[in-house]
Design a protein around this motif. Structure first.
Motif, PDB file in Angstrom:
ATOM      1  N   ILE A  39     -14.673  26.929  39.024  1.00 38.35           N
ATOM      2  CA  ILE A  39     -13.364  26.920  38.373  1.00 38.35           C
ATOM      3  C   ILE A  39     -12.857  28.347  38.168  1.00 38.35           C
ATOM      4  O   ILE A  39     -11.679  28.655  38.404  1.00 38.35           O
ATOM      5  N   LEU A  40     -13.739  29.245  37.748  1.00 37.87           N
ATOM      6  CA  LEU A  40     -13.346  30.645  37.559  1.00 37.87           C
ATOM      7  C   LEU A  40     -12.818  31.247  38.855  1.00 37.87           C
ATOM      8  O   LEU A  40     -11.837  31.999  38.849  1.00 37.87           O
ATOM      9  N   ASN A  41     -13.483  30.915  39.940  1.00 40.62           N
ATOM     10  CA  ASN A  41     -13.066  31.477  41.232  1.00 40.62           C
ATOM     11  C   ASN A  41     -11.742  30.890  41.741  1.00 40.62           C
ATOM     12  O   ASN A  41     -11.059  31.505  42.551  1.00 40.62           O
ATOM     13  N   SER A  42     -11.401  29.694  41.242  1.00 41.47           N
ATOM     14  CA  SER A  42     -10.198  29.023  41.742  1.00 41.47           C
ATOM     15  C   SER A  42      -8.946  29.304  40.904  1.00 41.47           C
ATOM     16  O   SER A  42      -7.839  28.998  41.322  1.00 41.47           O
ATOM     17  N   VAL A  43      -9.147  29.874  39.706  1.00 38.79           N
ATOM     18  CA  VAL A  43      -8.018  30.134  38.810  1.00 38.79           C
ATOM     19  C   VAL A  43      -7.870  31.647  38.650  1.00 38.79           C
ATOM     20  O   VAL A  43      -8.791  32.328  38.190  1.00 38.79           O
ATOM     21  N   LYS A  44      -6.715  32.160  39.005  1.00 34.72           N
ATOM     22  CA  LYS A  44      -6.456  33.588  38.888  1.00 34.72           C
ATOM     23  C   LYS A  44      -5.488  33.823  37.724  1.00 34.72           C
ATOM     24  O   LYS A  44      -4.454  33.160  37.617  1.00 34.72           O
ATOM     25  N   PRO A  45      -5.809  34.792  36.860  1.00 36.73           N
ATOM     26  CA  PRO A  45      -4.896  35.098  35.744  1.00 36.73           C
ATOM     27  C   PRO A  45      -3.591  35.693  36.282  1.00 36.73           C
ATOM     28  O   PRO A  45      -3.574  36.434  37.262  1.00 36.73           O
ATOM     29  N   LEU A  46      -2.476  35.387  35.619  1.00 38.47           N
ATOM     30  CA  LEU A  46      -1.157  35.844  36.050  1.00 38.47           C
ATOM     31  C   LEU A  46      -0.629  36.934  35.138  1.00 38.47           C
ATOM     32  O   LEU A  46      -0.766  36.840  33.900  1.00 38.47           O
ATOM     33  N   ASN A  47      -0.048  37.948  35.739  1.00 38.50           N
ATOM     34  CA  ASN A  47       0.704  38.981  35.007  1.00 38.50           C
ATOM     35  C   ASN A  47      -0.114  39.726  33.973  1.00 38.50           C
ATOM     36  O   ASN A  47       0.431  40.222  32.987  1.00 38.50           O
ATOM     37  N   THR A  77      -5.542  26.878  31.161  1.00 37.28           N
ATOM     38  CA  THR A  77      -5.652  26.425  32.547  1.00 37.28           C
ATOM     39  C   THR A  77      -7.108  26.205  32.932  1.00 37.28           C
ATOM     40  O   THR A  77      -7.468  25.196  33.562  1.00 37.28           O
ATOM     41  N   LEU A  78      -7.969  27.145  32.549  1.00 33.60           N
ATOM     42  CA  LEU A  78      -9.405  26.997  32.822  1.00 33.60           C
ATOM     43  C   LEU A  78      -9.966  25.747  32.152  1.00 33.60           C
ATOM     44  O   LEU A  78     -10.711  24.972  32.775  1.00 33.60           O
ATOM     45  N   ILE A  79      -9.599  25.549  30.885  1.00 31.39           N
ATOM     46  CA  ILE A  79     -10.101  24.394  30.143  1.00 31.39           C
ATOM     47  C   ILE A  79      -9.611  23.097  30.781  1.00 31.39           C
ATOM     48  O   ILE A  79     -10.368  22.128  30.950  1.00 31.39           O
ATOM     49  N   ASN A  80      -8.351  23.057  31.178  1.00 30.12           N
ATOM     50  CA  ASN A  80      -7.792  21.843  31.783  1.00 30.12           C
ATOM     51  C   ASN A  80      -8.485  21.484  33.091  1.00 30.12           C
ATOM     52  O   ASN A  80      -8.586  20.294  33.432  1.00 30.12           O
ATOM     53  N   ARG A  81      -8.934  22.489  33.823  1.00 26.45           N
ATOM     54  CA  ARG A  81      -9.640  22.204  35.076  1.00 26.45           C
ATOM     55  C   ARG A  81     -10.930  21.413  34.837  1.00 26.45           C
ATOM     56  O   ARG A  81     -11.358  20.639  35.690  1.00 26.45           O
ATOM     57  N   THR A  82     -11.549  21.603  33.658  1.00 31.05           N
ATOM     58  CA  THR A  82     -12.769  20.839  33.365  1.00 31.05           C
ATOM     59  C   THR A  82     -12.455  19.378  33.073  1.00 31.05           C
ATOM     60  O   THR A  82     -13.332  18.518  33.180  1.00 31.05           O
ATOM     61  N   ASP A 110     -16.466  15.833  39.218  1.00 31.02           N
ATOM     62  CA  ASP A 110     -17.875  15.733  38.834  1.00 31.02           C
ATOM     63  C   ASP A 110     -18.078  15.750  37.320  1.00 31.02           C
ATOM     64  O   ASP A 110     -19.217  15.706  36.857  1.00 31.02           O
ATOM     65  N   ILE A 111     -16.989  15.807  36.558  1.00 29.43           N
ATOM     66  CA  ILE A 111     -17.086  15.877  35.100  1.00 29.43           C
ATOM     67  C   ILE A 111     -16.481  14.621  34.488  1.00 29.43           C
ATOM     68  O   ILE A 111     -15.319  14.297  34.729  1.00 29.43           O
ATOM     69  N   VAL A 112     -17.291  13.912  33.699  1.00 30.19           N
ATOM     70  CA  VAL A 112     -16.814  12.711  33.002  1.00 30.19           C
ATOM     71  C   VAL A 112     -16.097  13.082  31.710  1.00 30.19           C
ATOM     72  O   VAL A 112     -15.070  12.495  31.366  1.00 30.19           O
ATOM     73  N   LEU A 113     -16.663  14.045  30.986  1.00 29.92           N
ATOM     74  CA  LEU A 113     -16.082  14.486  29.718  1.00 29.92           C
ATOM     75  C   LEU A 113     -15.888  15.989  29.781  1.00 29.92           C
ATOM     76  O   LEU A 113     -16.854  16.750  29.831  1.00 29.92           O
ATOM     77  N   GLY A 114     -14.626  16.414  29.787  1.00 32.10           N
ATOM     78  CA  GLY A 114     -14.310  17.835  29.880  1.00 32.10           C
ATOM     79  C   GLY A 114     -14.361  18.529  28.529  1.00 32.10           C
ATOM     80  O   GLY A 114     -14.719  17.936  27.506  1.00 32.10           O
ATOM     81  N   ALA A 115     -13.983  19.796  28.532  1.00 31.45           N
ATOM     82  CA  ALA A 115     -14.038  20.600  27.317  1.00 31.45           C
ATOM     83  C   ALA A 115     -12.930  20.202  26.351  1.00 31.45           C
ATOM     84  O   ALA A 115     -11.803  19.915  26.746  1.00 31.45           O
ATOM     85  N   SER A 116     -13.241  20.214  25.069  1.00 32.17           N
ATOM     86  CA  SER A 116     -12.300  19.816  24.021  1.00 32.17           C
ATOM     87  C   SER A 116     -11.439  21.003  23.593  1.00 32.17           C
ATOM     88  O   SER A 116     -11.715  22.156  23.952  1.00 32.17           O
ATOM     89  N   PRO A 117     -10.386  20.753  22.795  1.00 33.57           N
ATOM     90  CA  PRO A 117      -9.618  21.869  22.230  1.00 33.57           C
ATOM     91  C   PRO A 117     -10.479  22.825  21.409  1.00 33.57           C
ATOM     92  O   PRO A 117     -10.170  24.010  21.310  1.00 33.57           O
ATOM     93  N   ARG A 118     -11.563  22.305  20.811  1.00 33.85           N
ATOM     94  CA  ARG A 118     -12.467  23.200  20.093  1.00 33.85           C
ATOM     95  C   ARG A 118     -13.062  24.236  21.045  1.00 33.85           C
ATOM     96  O   ARG A 118     -13.295  25.393  20.656  1.00 33.85           O
TER      97      ARG A 118
END
Length: 315
Positions: free
Chosen positions: A306-314, A230-235, A240-248
């Protein structure tokens, strides 16, 4: 003593040994050790003279690693890194002469002063753990870690590393200037002795490989994996991001979080293993939209948001 408890104890001894040569940079030293345990490579971007080379040599001594260094300049050739073949008139065959990268810890000093062709010579070594010369592959001994240093962009004679190479570094770190008390302690400690002489070996190759395997075996709950993705997908969907983080990047964040849990003496990952390492693992992989820096928008600020907007579940 359990494997994770032993890892915590040995990890502290390694950090203590390295910190004999590096004063006041505990968090940077810790992150380098985490990347090594996660079998990752490290990029240190900073000005000259703050201890980047000392840090690499200190780790090579504390971990009993064979160490090589190349001071990169525009005239360094790819063969200086990977090695080359030379004709042996006695046997009538081509003999391979190993390059500097065939070691356990390779310091690529001022990598962004090299030509793009020489920079790319590191790609196969960093990703595959081997080099290919004249069609023949040569395995690099394990463990294998690259610590590359890079001068700030804009310094004379430097050029940006390509995105493909930046993505192969697990972490990008900066040492920065020491604080007043730390620099004073450094000067006092330096009197009459070399700081690196204070670094003592802590583990062998076999022990380090065993620690890496134990870190890799740390359990990651499916909810934690979902949190990471979820964190990675937010990038990848940020305006403001043209190229987000890859699966690597996902794999790197998972691996280094497992190493963090291992050094904490746990055999499972929690969100607090992930959050402190999120920006250091991802910031150098992102490409921001044109003009973002002029608006005081940085990759680090975006990632903290992004960290502040995504809360871990369970978990």
């Amino acid at each position: 003593m359990s494997a994770t408890t032993k890892g915590n104890t040995v990890g502290r001894l390694i950090l203590k040994s390295v910190m004999n040569a590096i004063v006041g940079k505990e968090q940077v030293v810790l992150r380098v050790l985490l990347a090594i345990l996660a079998r990752g490579h490290i990029l240190i971007e900073d000005i000259p003279g703050v201890g980047k080379t000392t840090l690499a040599i200190a780790f090579s001594k504390a971990l009993n690693l064979e160490y090589n260094r190349v001071q990169f300049t525009p005239d360094v050739l790819p063969s200086d890194v990977t090695g080359f073949s030379i004709f042996n008139k006695d046997t009538g065959s081509m003999d391979y002469t190993p390059g500097a990268v065939l070691c356990n810890l390779f310091l690529a000093d001022e990598l962004n002063r090299a030509t793009s062709r020489t920079q790319s010579a590191l790609l196969e070594a960093m990703e595959e753990g081997q080099v290919t010369v004249d069609g023949t592959s040569h395995k690099i001994p394990e463990p294998f870690i690259v610590i590359a240093t890079q001068n700030p962009v804009g310094a004379a004679g430097t050029q940006l590393l390509p995105d493909s190479q930046m993505d192969r570094f697990m972490l990008r770190l900066s040492l920065g200037y020491p604080g007043h008390e730390d620099e004073l302690s450094l000067l006092k400690r330096k009197q009459g002795k070399a700081l690196l002489d204070l670094v003592t070996p802590v583990v062998t190759h076999i022990e380090l490989e065993h620690m890496c395997a134990q870190a890799d075996s740390v359990h990651v709950d499916p909810d934690i994996l979902n949190y990471i993705v979820t964190l990675i997908n937010r990038t990848r969907n940020h305006p403001d991001i043209v190229l987000g983080a890859s699966p690597r990047a996902s794999l790197a964040l998972t691996s280094i979080s497992k190493a963090a849990a291992y050094l904490q003496g746990r055999d499972y990952v929690i969100p607090n293993d992930i959050t402190p390492l999120f920006a250091d693992t991802l910031a150098h992989r992102l490409v921001l939209r044109p003009g973002a820096e002029n608006e005081n928008i940085t990759a680090e600020r975006i990632l903290y948001g992004i960290l502040n907007s995504v809360k871990p579940l369970n978990v």
